[in-house]
Write an enzyme that holds these catalytic residues in place. Structure first.
Site, PDB file in Angstrom:
ATOM      1  N   LEU A   1      12.629 -19.466  -2.677  1.00 34.06           N
ATOM      2  CA  LEU A   1      11.479 -18.615  -2.171  1.00 34.06           C
ATOM      3  C   LEU A   1      10.235 -19.392  -3.033  1.00 34.06           C
ATOM      4  O   LEU A   1      10.182 -19.449  -4.018  1.00 34.06           O
ATOM      5  CB  LEU A   1      11.644 -17.290  -2.262  1.00 34.06           C
ATOM      6  CG  LEU A   1      10.474 -16.544  -1.745  1.00 34.06           C
ATOM      7  CD1 LEU A   1      10.467 -16.435  -0.146  1.00 34.06           C
ATOM      8  CD2 LEU A   1      10.734 -15.088  -2.210  1.00 34.06           C
TER       9      LEU A   1
ATOM     10  N   HIS B   1       3.418   2.796  -9.081  1.00 33.08           N
ATOM     11  CA  HIS B   1       3.283   1.488  -9.299  1.00 33.08           C
ATOM     12  C   HIS B   1       4.653   0.886  -9.760  1.00 33.08           C
ATOM     13  O   HIS B   1       4.959  -0.079  -9.493  1.00 33.08           O
ATOM     14  CB  HIS B   1       2.196   1.319 -10.149  1.00 33.08           C
ATOM     15  CG  HIS B   1       0.815   1.593  -9.631  1.00 33.08           C
ATOM     16  ND1 HIS B   1       0.393   1.188  -8.180  1.00 33.08           N
ATOM     17  CD2 HIS B   1      -0.199   2.336  -9.894  1.00 33.08           C
ATOM     18  CE1 HIS B   1      -0.679   1.446  -7.986  1.00 33.08           C
ATOM     19  NE2 HIS B   1      -1.122   2.468  -9.067  1.00 33.08           N
TER      20      HIS B   1
ATOM     21  N   ARG C   1       0.548   7.382  -3.168  1.00 26.90           N
ATOM     22  CA  ARG C   1       0.863   8.429  -2.151  1.00 26.90           C
ATOM     23  C   ARG C   1       2.305   8.558  -2.455  1.00 26.90           C
ATOM     24  O   ARG C   1       2.851  10.085  -2.194  1.00 26.90           O
ATOM     25  CB  ARG C   1       0.566   8.381  -0.784  1.00 26.90           C
ATOM     26  CG  ARG C   1      -0.957   8.492  -0.448  1.00 26.90           C
ATOM     27  CD  ARG C   1      -1.297   7.839   1.110  1.00 26.90           C
ATOM     28  NE  ARG C   1      -1.770   6.488   0.681  1.00 26.90           N
ATOM     29  CZ  ARG C   1      -2.213   5.757   1.531  1.00 26.90           C
ATOM     30  NH1 ARG C   1      -2.107   6.389   2.957  1.00 26.90           N
ATOM     31  NH2 ARG C   1      -2.468   4.649   1.396  1.00 26.90           N
TER      32      ARG C   1
ATOM     33  N   ASP D   1       0.917  -1.305  -0.012  1.00 33.26           N
ATOM     34  CA  ASP D   1      -0.004  -0.099   0.033  1.00 33.26           C
ATOM     35  C   ASP D   1       0.778   1.189  -0.168  1.00 33.26           C
ATOM     36  O   ASP D   1       2.033   1.023   0.502  1.00 33.26           O
ATOM     37  CB  ASP D   1      -0.700   0.050   1.253  1.00 33.26           C
ATOM     38  CG  ASP D   1      -2.147   0.970   0.967  1.00 33.26           C
ATOM     39  OD1 ASP D   1      -2.340   1.381  -0.068  1.00 33.26           O
ATOM     40  OD2 ASP D   1      -2.907   0.936   1.920  1.00 33.26           O
TER      41      ASP D   1
ATOM     42  N   ARG E   1      -6.117  -2.086   8.095  1.00 34.30           N
ATOM     43  CA  ARG E   1      -7.505  -3.061   7.627  1.00 34.30           C
ATOM     44  C   ARG E   1      -6.913  -4.124   6.750  1.00 34.30           C
ATOM     45  O   ARG E   1      -5.673  -3.989   6.143  1.00 34.30           O
ATOM     46  CB  ARG E   1      -8.613  -2.192   7.073  1.00 34.30           C
ATOM     47  CG  ARG E   1      -8.151  -1.498   5.812  1.00 34.30           C
ATOM     48  CD  ARG E   1      -9.186  -0.597   5.151  1.00 34.30           C
ATOM     49  NE  ARG E   1      -9.106  -0.061   3.905  1.00 34.30           N
ATOM     50  CZ  ARG E   1      -8.337   1.102   3.859  1.00 34.30           C
ATOM     51  NH1 ARG E   1      -7.737   1.915   5.054  1.00 34.30           N
ATOM     52  NH2 ARG E   1      -7.884   1.588   2.476  1.00 34.30           N
TER      53      ARG E   1
ATOM     54  N   GLU F   1     -11.384  -5.760  -6.131  1.00 35.86           N
ATOM     55  CA  GLU F   1     -12.075  -4.109  -5.926  1.00 35.86           C
ATOM     56  C   GLU F   1     -11.147  -3.212  -6.810  1.00 35.86           C
ATOM     57  O   GLU F   1     -11.536  -1.925  -7.374  1.00 35.86           O
ATOM     58  CB  GLU F   1     -12.113  -3.723  -4.602  1.00 35.86           C
ATOM     59  CG  GLU F   1     -13.072  -4.346  -3.744  1.00 35.86           C
ATOM     60  CD  GLU F   1     -12.691  -5.827  -3.338  1.00 35.86           C
ATOM     61  OE1 GLU F   1     -11.444  -6.066  -3.412  1.00 35.86           O
ATOM     62  OE2 GLU F   1     -13.565  -6.586  -3.006  1.00 35.86           O
TER      63      GLU F   1
END
Length: 237
Positions: free
Chosen positions: A128, A34, A21, A17, A191, A64
């Site tokens: 990994l 991005h 910003r 996230d 959240r 979403e």
């Protein structure tokens, strides 16, 4: 002195996230955030393995996210195309096993082909285990699992009394992958955003104000230190 009780989480999940910003703070278009965020993903994969983490799951594109402005969605899909191509080479170089979580059916044919190729090429790698959640939503994942089980029950291939937590987990996108020990979310939000709701039942949560493109090995180590300070007990308070 070495702390013998210090534990590295086997599986770390991250909600990426703050890309937008990060770009806004630098007066750049969102797509620049991005791009920077995708480079951070590449580096964190190496850092995670160096620290002893065996499974890393990142939330790259949710169900979403289609509601975002079309130009941003188009930019994300363009970035995803390049990322998948690069990841095929990187997975071979770094012995990384890559798996995509989510419903890829709405994606363009070339993206789906790249995902199939990536998973096939990397499935035997022993480094990994890297899971990328694309067009992923936990509620959607659980509904797909329920529908798949219901179909088998109706066909007589699955009995109702065979359905327990283990069997349900087998129908999730994460089947065969251990549940996360630690969830990290960047940018200060606290959240889950419909991410791994079933799998995070006993996971420790770590929230940081650091924006995803600025996240690095030092920040990952901070999260692991926080994880080690937690008193992990199950079945009670």
């Amino acid at each position: 002195m070495e702390d013998n009780n210090y534990q590295i989480p086997e599986h770390v999940a991250i909600i990426l996230d703050g890309n937008g910003r990060w770009a806004k703070k630098r007066f750049l278009p969102r797509k620049a955030g991005h791009v920077a965020g995708s480079k951070t993903v590449e580096q964190i994969c190496e850092d995670a393995w160096d620290l002893g983490i065996r499974y890393l799951t990142v939330y790259a594109f949710s169900t979403e996210n289609w509601k975002r402005p079309q130009d941003e969605v188009d930019a994300l899909m363009k970035l995803l195309r390049q990322y998948l191509k690069d990841c095929i080479k990187r997975s071979t170089k770094n012995n990384m096993c890559v798996r995509v979580l989510g419903d890829i059916s709405p994606l363009d044919a070339d993206l789906k082909a790249s995902i199939v190729e990536l998973e096939e090429v990397s499935k035997g790698n022993t480094g990994l285990h890297f899971q990328v959640a694309l067009n992923y939503g936990s509620r959607d994942e659980m509904l797909r699992a329920v529908r798949a089980m219901a179909e088998k029950v109706s066909e007589g291939r699955l009995a109702l009394d065979e359905i327990d937590e283990g069997r349900f987990s087998d129908y999730l996108d994460t089947n065969g992958i251990p549940d996360p020990d630690l969830l990290i979310r960047t940018s200060g939000e606290e959240r889950l955003s419909n991410f791994l709701l079933w799998q995070l039942a006993y996971t420790e949560f770590y929230f940081t104000d650091v924006l995803w493109p600025d996240f690095n090995k030092k920040e990952l180590q901070k999260a692991i230190e926080y994880y080690n300070k937690r008193d992990r007990r199950f079945g009670g308070v």
